[in-house]
Design a protein around this motif. Structure first.
Motif, short mmCIF file in Angstrom:
data_model
loop_
_atom_site.label_atom_id
_atom_site.label_comp_id
_atom_site.label_asym_id
_atom_site.label_seq_id
_atom_site.Cartn_x
_atom_site.Cartn_y
_atom_site.Cartn_z
N GLU A 79 14.11 14.06 63.01
CA GLU A 79 13.09 13.96 64.08
C GLU A 79 12.10 12.84 63.78
OE1 GLU A 79 13.45 18.72 64.95
OE2 GLU A 79 11.82 17.95 63.70
N ARG A 80 11.73 12.70 62.52
CA ARG A 80 10.82 11.62 62.13
C ARG A 80 11.45 10.27 62.49
NH1 ARG A 80 7.79 12.55 56.34
NH2 ARG A 80 7.27 14.72 56.59
N SER A 139 11.19 17.23 60.94
CA SER A 139 12.30 17.06 59.98
C SER A 139 12.66 15.57 59.87
CB SER A 139 13.51 17.84 60.45
OG SER A 139 14.06 17.21 61.58
N ALA A 140 13.54 15.25 58.89
CA ALA A 140 13.90 13.84 58.63
C ALA A 140 14.47 13.16 59.88
CB ALA A 140 14.92 13.79 57.51
N SER A 180 23.08 21.07 58.28
CA SER A 180 22.16 20.12 58.91
C SER A 180 20.81 20.11 58.20
CB SER A 180 21.97 20.49 60.38
OG SER A 180 21.46 21.79 60.43
N SER A 181 20.00 19.10 58.49
CA SER A 181 18.66 19.02 57.90
C SER A 181 17.87 20.26 58.32
CB SER A 181 17.92 17.80 58.42
OG SER A 181 18.56 16.66 58.00
N GLY A 182 17.19 20.86 57.37
CA GLY A 182 16.34 22.02 57.68
C GLY A 182 17.11 23.32 57.78
N CYS A 183 18.40 23.34 57.35
CA CYS A 183 19.18 24.58 57.48
C CYS A 183 18.96 25.51 56.29
CB CYS A 183 20.66 24.27 57.63
SG CYS A 183 21.40 23.63 56.12
N ASP A 215 5.02 16.48 60.25
CA ASP A 215 5.49 17.87 60.10
C ASP A 215 6.93 18.04 60.57
OD1 ASP A 215 3.06 18.59 59.12
OD2 ASP A 215 2.25 19.27 61.06
#
Lengths: 559, 304
Positions: free
Chosen positions: A432-433, A429-430, A39-42, A427
């Protein structure tokens, strides 16, 4: 010989308490093709950046453990030595090309290495002809297509002759055809030149079958490290999203072998298709909703040309009802985005008429249409400039002169943004943005939601979340129109498909009609069941069909 | 966006040093010559080269723009410069200046300055359409590596920023921001978020570009320079002609042949002094002549 050995690698970004990489131990052998998913940010990007020395060289932070490439530890290697061993291609072609001309771009890394002119000429000639760039060596980079730019980025790394090639989501900003071309090139380099490849990718259905080995990362750790088939089983066991639909289907029904390509899947199904009673059954599809009353969007005989005279939309007719979920597909430059901008009033029809909620878009401004028609562009960053998520949402309400009757809290809650209400959107993650950008549109409670390529760069989990949000909005009566190249997403969540080419709608209908029996605009599962069971589009249908097929086959044998 | 488009003619096949030298020589001569015939020679020579490069259509717009400025120069100079002894007519009396007189000398001087301006503008037209900016930057990169890289990056990123502004403006309008209505102050205030988003995105992008440069070894050691531009006989012919042109020009200035006295009375034109202008014309038109032959004679094309 490039063997990468990673021992007890732990890394913290500056001023961050949580480790981005948490005690990583692994070894990558020379010539392997390794797919890195998660996942993003892993921690995928952090891991590949550590391998090529950008961590900690460029980012700083706290670093523990070691990465050894061919007996040399990365942190002790001179940078000029490291770049000869490891090359990296980044996600966005726009943000990695430095020069204005293709030839100069290819020469950039070689000049940094201090190579003599003759050697540079030779390497540029070899790489540009291998990658089919010889014809555009003198082209101006901003005028190249996204696919060509990414090819230039790949070439600019390959000229440096690295033994390890790292690609960080190289296809996420490209259309499927360009993405496919890049991945095919990478596979060819791996097979023909023995270059070790580490590929970080989200669209696993494109590359799962290319890899010798798949690593799945979770929270900075390696959660699974195995061959693709076993990774698929692991993913099903652990309810992980990081598995392509085809492998997920077979692993989900505990099949003895897991196919990685449609061809392999069809071979597995061959024994079951010999029974005439099974052949060509129709999968159950949902019945089309019947809508009474006026359409929310009524596009009648729409023609549009830009001021340079280029005719982009030709005789478009379309009706969208409240609660419709329509996906617009088609090749690049088919006029999809222009069509969307004609619906929300950013562009005005040259001929014909577009009515949204009864308003003729020619007679109202974009700002007047904004409360009715929400629009989410390709890049969520275009929406984010305020200091907190909550401010971003109230900014839209203030502009539209709408009161906050608790809608901000409702939308944040619905999109799981409440914990980030006070956070700076930049600030996040993709995924969440993107949710913040979407929330900033949804606070106006639009009747119609237009999304331009919202799945670009999103991982499976985030796509699933986005799809579910869209379904929820659809159930509440919002009409959703999405432009996407992502056939799998369209198959899973959409209701209707509109296919555009050269500025015209060439076909439209329900997803069951549109996404089956097509060579390219079909999801993996449709291709698998093509000529066996008709109408299979979603994973749920696929599971049902596969189980039925296997049961019938076994019954036929035992009977 | 980049307006340079490579065309199939000899001007585009010259070495960048040759083209830049040509531009520098014409600029230099246009600044040191004051004789109208010499200035006209420069104008016709540059015009011939621009036409030979296939950019006559673009040059037309430059000339149109320049002609407006020239008319303004003539008007202003004739009215405000009261020197000169040959009065053409008297105008009305205006405060401070007194009675206006328009003299032949003032008109001729401003016309000559106008030609000088047209020459300079034409040279920039040639530079814009016939010289690849990357190649020029490359020429200077040996001397100012970082400065040149900054200019290159700015050239590369400018079109992206234009796209960003367009996209973000659309997004803001879709969020109900009125960018085209309201008072000027209100409109400026409403545009601030666009600037802020573009700046934030540009900052993020510059970090990514820096990372990509770092990953490709920028700053890791001494750099070498890539060049594929070749020297051909045509470059030596043109450079030779430029040497002749500079020598002749300097001699003409030194002997006052290319210097013209406008005030208080126009000096008499000595046609013998114009021989050097003929040499200038031939020398500076050489690229156009070579292109003409290059297109017509296959043998010349092969040899040069």
């Amino acid at each position: 010989m490039a063997v990468i050995k990673i021992k007890n690698l732990t890394y913290y970004y500056p001023d961050i308490q949580k480790p981005a990489l948490d005690n990583i131990n692994m070894e990558i052998l020379d010539g392997q093709f390794v797919l890195l998913a998660g996942s993003s940010g892993c921690g995928k990007s952090s891991l590949v950046r550590a391998i090529c020395g950008l961590i900690p060289g460029f980012y700083g932070g706290t670093y523990g453990g070691s990465i050894i490439i061919d007996h040399d530890e990365v942190k002790h290697m001179e940078r000029c030595e490291l770049v000869k061993n490891v090359g990296m291609v980044f996600q966005d072609p726009e943000s990695q090309l430095v020069m204005t001309c293709v030839e100069e771009e290819l020469a950039f890394g070689l000049e940094n290495m201090g190579l003599p002119n003759n050697l540079m000429k030779r390497r540029i000639m070899e790489v540009s002809s291998a990658l089919g760039l010889s014809g555009c060596l003198h082209n101006y980079i901003p005028e190249l297509s996204g696919g060509q730019k990414q090819k230039v980025a790949l070439a600019s790394v390959l000229v440096m002759q690295p033994e390890v090639l790292i690609l960080d989501e190289p296809t996420s900003q490209l259309d499927p055809v360009a993405g496919e071309e890049i991945l095919t090139l990478v596979k060819r380099l791996n097979e023909e030149n023995g270059i070790t490849v580490i590929l970080v990718e989200q669209r696993l259905e494109r590359c799962f079958h290319l890899a010798d080995r798949v690593l799945v990362m979770e929270k900075g750790c390696i959660a699974c490290d195995d061959i693709p088939q076993e990774t698929a089983r692991w993913a099903v066991r652990n309810e992980s999203s990081f598995i392509p639909p085809l492998a997920k289907l077979f692993a989900g029904v505990n099949a003895s072998s897991i196919p990685l390509t449609v061809k392999q899947g069809k071979q597995i199904l061959i024994p079951y298709t010999h029974f005439p009673e099974i052949k060509r059954k129709k999968a159950p599809g949902k019945k089309q909703r019947k809508i009474q009353g006026k359409s929310l969007v009524d596009v009648h005989n729409l023609w549009f040309s830009y001021s340079n005279g280029k005719e982009v939309l030709k005789n478009i007719n379309l009706k969208i009802n409240p609660g419709d979920f329509t996906v617009i597909m088609g090749e690049n430059a088919a006029g999809k985005s222009t069509f969307l901008k004609n619906i929300n009033g950013l562009l005005k029809p040259g001929r014909g008429q577009v009515r949204v909620s009864g308003w003729d878009t020619k007679k109202v401004s974009v700002e007047e249409l904004a409360p009715v028609c929400g629009y989410l562009s390709q890049d969520p960053n275009d929406y984010l400039f305020l200091d907190s998520v909550e401010q971003e949402l109230s900014y839209t309400l203030d502009n539209l002169g709408l009161p906050d009757d608790g809608i901000i809290d409702d939308v944040m809650n619905k999109l799981q943004l409440t914990p980030y209400a006070e956070s700076n959107p930049r600030d996040l993650s993709a995924g969440e943005r993107q949710r913040v950008a979407l929330a900033s549109i949804l606070v106006a409670k639009p009747e119609l939601l237009l999304l331009d390529e919202p799945t670009r760069g999103l991982d499976y989990q985030l796509k699933e979340e986005l799809g579910n949000i869209m379904k929820q909005l659809q159930a509440e009566g919002t009409a959703v129109i999405i432009i996407t190249h992502d056939v799998e997403f369209a198959a899973e969540y959409a209701e209707n498909i509109v296919l555009m080419a050269e500025g015209s709608i060439i076909a439209q209908g329900s997803k069951h009609e549109m996404l089956t029996g097509s060579t390219f605009y079909s999801p993996q599962l449709s291709k698998l069941f093509n000529n066996i069971i008709d109408g299979v589009v979603t994973l749920e249908q696929g599971k049902e069909a596969l189980v039925k097929l296997m049961d019938s086959g076994e019954n036929a044998v035992s009977g | 966006m980049l307006v340079y488009r490579e065309k199939d003619n000899l001007i585009y096949k010259l070495h960048p040093v040759t083209v830049m030298s040509y531009i520098a020589v014409v600029l230099l001569l246009s600044l040191i010559f004051s004789h109208p015939v010499y200035l006209l020679v420069l104008f016709f020579a540059v015009g011939a080269v621009i036409i030979a490069s296939g950019n006559a259509d673009k040059w037309k717009y430059y000339l149109l723009m320049a002609s407006g400025i020239v008319v303004m120069i003539i008007l202003v100079n004739s009215v405000f410069v009261q020197n000169g002894s040959t009065v053409l007519f008297y105008g009305p009396a205006i405060p401070v200046m007194g009675k206006i007189k328009v003299t032949l000398e003032a008109v001729c001087f401003s016309a000559a300055m106008g030609i000088r301006l047209v020459v300079i503008i034409s040279v920039f037209c040639l530079y814009t359409y016939a010289v690849h900016p990357d190649k020029v930057l490359k020429l200077f990169s040996r001397f100012g590596k970082k400065a040149v890289l900054v200019v290159t990056l700015a050239t590369r990123l400018f079109p992206l920023m234009v796209q960003d502004v367009r996209r973000v403006t659309e997004v803001q309008r879709c969020r109900g921001v009125k960018l085209d209505t309201g008072s000027l102050r209100q409109r400026l205030k409403n545009r601030l978020p666009v600037v802020k988003v573009v700046l934030l995105s540009s900052l993020e992008r510059s970090m990514q570009i820096a990372e990509s440069m770092h990953a490709r070894g920028y700053g890791s050691g001494p750099r070498s320079f890539y060049s594929r531009d070749l020297w051909r006989p045509r470059d030596f012919f043109v450079l030779g002609a430029l040497v002749v042109s500079v020598m002749t020009g300097l001699a003409a200035v030194f002997h006052d042949w290319a210097v013209f006295t406008y005030y208080p009375r126009l000096e008499n034109m000595n046609f013998k002094e114009l021989n050097a202008a003929l040499i200038e014309m031939l020398a500076l038109s050489l690229p156009a002549f070579l292109n003409w032959g290059w297109k017509r004679w296959q043998l010349l094309k092969l040899k040069i």
